[in-house]
Design a protein around this motif. Sequence first.
Motif, PDB file in Angstrom:
ATOM      1  N   GLN A   1       3.685   4.377   5.523  1.00  0.00           N
ATOM      2  CA  GLN A   1       1.586   3.945   4.984  1.00  0.00           C
ATOM      3  C   GLN A   1       0.931   5.275   3.853  1.00  0.00           C
ATOM      4  O   GLN A   1       1.463   5.834   3.496  1.00  0.00           O
ATOM      5  N   GLY A   2       0.436   3.937   3.292  1.00  0.00           N
ATOM      6  CA  GLY A   2       0.270   4.987   1.998  1.00  0.00           C
ATOM      7  C   GLY A   2       0.801   5.288   0.869  1.00  0.00           C
ATOM      8  O   GLY A   2       0.690   6.107  -0.111  1.00  0.00           O
TER       9      GLY A   2
ATOM     10  N   GLY B   1      -1.638   0.226   3.604  1.00  0.00           N
ATOM     11  CA  GLY B   1      -2.238   0.946   2.752  1.00  0.00           C
ATOM     12  C   GLY B   1      -1.255   1.085   1.388  1.00  0.00           C
ATOM     13  O   GLY B   1      -1.792   2.056   0.848  1.00  0.00           O
TER      14      GLY B   1
ATOM     15  N   ASN C   1       0.982   1.081  -2.094  1.00  0.00           N
ATOM     16  CA  ASN C   1       0.355   0.090  -3.142  1.00  0.00           C
ATOM     17  C   ASN C   1       1.937  -0.109  -3.232  1.00  0.00           C
ATOM     18  O   ASN C   1       3.029   0.139  -3.782  1.00  0.00           O
TER      19      ASN C   1
ATOM     20  N   THR D   1       2.356  -4.979   7.167  1.00  0.00           N
ATOM     21  CA  THR D   1       0.780  -5.035   6.273  1.00  0.00           C
ATOM     22  C   THR D   1       0.516  -4.874   6.337  1.00  0.00           C
ATOM     23  O   THR D   1      -0.705  -5.669   7.690  1.00  0.00           O
ATOM     24  N   ASN D   2      -1.593  -4.233   6.176  1.00  0.00           N
ATOM     25  CA  ASN D   2      -2.776  -4.446   6.198  1.00  0.00           C
ATOM     26  C   ASN D   2      -3.481  -4.821   5.301  1.00  0.00           C
ATOM     27  O   ASN D   2      -3.242  -5.213   4.200  1.00  0.00           O
ATOM     28  N   TRP D   3      -4.926  -5.362   5.443  1.00  0.00           N
ATOM     29  CA  TRP D   3      -5.855  -4.934   4.586  1.00  0.00           C
ATOM     30  C   TRP D   3      -6.029  -4.276   3.579  1.00  0.00           C
ATOM     31  O   TRP D   3      -6.263  -4.383   2.899  1.00  0.00           O
ATOM     32  N   ARG D   4      -5.112  -3.052   3.778  1.00  0.00           N
ATOM     33  CA  ARG D   4      -5.146  -1.690   2.662  1.00  0.00           C
ATOM     34  C   ARG D   4      -3.879  -1.963   1.504  1.00  0.00           C
ATOM     35  O   ARG D   4      -3.838  -1.432   0.244  1.00  0.00           O
ATOM     36  N   THR D   5      -3.210  -2.172   2.285  1.00  0.00           N
ATOM     37  CA  THR D   5      -1.927  -2.916   1.469  1.00  0.00           C
ATOM     38  C   THR D   5      -1.657  -3.479  -0.240  1.00  0.00           C
ATOM     39  O   THR D   5      -2.399  -4.958   0.296  1.00  0.00           O
ATOM     40  N   VAL D   6      -2.341  -2.952  -0.691  1.00  0.00           N
ATOM     41  CA  VAL D   6      -1.842  -3.421  -1.964  1.00  0.00           C
ATOM     42  C   VAL D   6      -0.457  -4.613  -2.091  1.00  0.00           C
ATOM     43  O   VAL D   6       0.832  -3.583  -2.298  1.00  0.00           O
TER      44      VAL D   6
ATOM     45  N   ARG E   1      -4.781  -7.193  -2.756  1.00  0.00           N
ATOM     46  CA  ARG E   1      -4.666  -7.335  -1.347  1.00  0.00           C
ATOM     47  C   ARG E   1      -4.915  -8.593  -0.338  1.00  0.00           C
ATOM     48  O   ARG E   1      -5.932  -9.943  -0.956  1.00  0.00           O
TER      49      ARG E   1
ATOM     50  N   TRP F   1      -6.821 -10.677   3.357  1.00  0.00           N
ATOM     51  CA  TRP F   1      -7.422 -10.383   3.784  1.00  0.00           C
ATOM     52  C   TRP F   1      -7.083 -11.931   5.025  1.00  0.00           C
ATOM     53  O   TRP F   1      -7.165 -13.033   4.688  1.00  0.00           O
TER      54      TRP F   1
END
Length: 507
Positions: free
Chosen positions: A454-455, A475, A477, A493-498, A504, A506
């Motif tokens: 994450q992140g 989240g 990148n 993955t989620n909506w913050r994943t690049v 991203r 949705w």
Amino acid sequence: MSVIYCLNPHCEDPKNDTKTKKCRSCQSNLILHRRYVAIKKIGRGGFGTTYLAVDMAQKNRYCVVKQLELAASNPESHRTALDLFAREAKTLAKLDHPQIPKLLDYFEENEQFYLIQDFVLGKDLEKEIKKGSIYQESSAKQFLRNMLPVLKYIHSQKVIHRDIKPGNILREKETNKLFLIDFGAVKEQANTQLMSQNPQSAFTKISVGTMGFAPPEQLAMRPVYSSDIYALAATCIFLLTGKAPKDLCDNTTGELAWEKHTTVSGTFAKVLNKMLELDVRKRYPSADDVIKALELVPYEQELAGSMVNLSSGKDSGDEEEEVTIASSTSQNLADAIRKRKEKLGGNIGGARNQPNIASLSQPKLQLTPEMIVQDYRQGNRNFSQQVLNELDLEGLKLAGASFSQSKLIGINLQKANLYRTNFYNANLAQANLKEANLQRAELYKANLKNADLQGADLMGANLNSAILKDANLGGANLRGAKVDDEQLKTAKTNWRTVFPDGKRRWW
């Protein structure tokens, strides 16, 4: 940036301030290919002129612009050269290795040819040696072990470098990783063709490598794969002696009389001399053969140390740090062998119950976080094939280290700096990699099952064939990362994943 350079090779005053888009001296456009702006001249060589540039299309990312200079005197020859250059550039564009700056682009503009490459901040080995330090046997062998796999790779891609020398091997400042730069193949291909069309061309204008580092067959315009092996050995001799190969040449035999200028074991000298054979038939035919030969050198000979300072006592802080790093690493090796001898009853050198030499080449010590930090700071960054399950390495700076094929199950690397770190085929199942810097990390075939990413910053990372089942990429990148949709479908993955395309998704 305070200066913009005009890339017109005939411009009388190429320096311009940043307030103009056209050269004030010759009125040439200062923005190359509508995106690259040259801000510093790095140097000139057989290839042409090299500039540090800014890529305006990539958020002002730094890159290297190389402007080819050809020895062509008529339009037909010039066109032939450019065609050959484009063909060879396509070959270089296929090279994908963590120790070779990536070729980003190549094109012709205003009858000039340009290569655009990744920028690596660092210092070449020629500058390192000229600062006053030379290598001893252990560091010379480590140099070969770092560079031989690069030769093995480029030769597997049917590419011969043709200009291996200390000035073309760069040590990255942040990670200490060695990079092979300035492939001479391109200009040589073009000018070889031109010479056949125009035999009166001056031989000195033909790029055939660097005198002293290039073997006889290359100087005769007939390079083979083992020509690079000769040049790598000649580079190693320079690192060991501080003397250019041309200054060591025996005028009678043409061989390099180098052994009286340094102290190495007979076994290692034998390997180097076979790499330096003038007769191609007697030289190691492949990089793999040299790698195997080096593995036969007894591990005790690694105790020779890393560097010796030749200066007169007026060393800079950096030079003193290099010497400290070298001696400490040597002491670590000595301690490792002593411990193994004690464990094996002191029989390493005896005939009875003598262990296999290969088993001694990689002592398996149980590493602690403190040992890893100490070794890393002392320049020893190879932690391959270790068992490091559940270690707490949170927040550590381990950029450029190698954990290849190590067991790292449940390891805590949260917020760690793992830029360009090698995790090839490593087991990172259930690892904590939250907010870790994994930019351009090598994760080929790594097991990341149930890992927490994450992140994490995975920009440009190589995740080909990596196991991502149930890995948490929320989240993260992944811009520019090498990973396919089938792998990502198995991860979280989620909506913050690049994603690799920079977007991203949705859901």
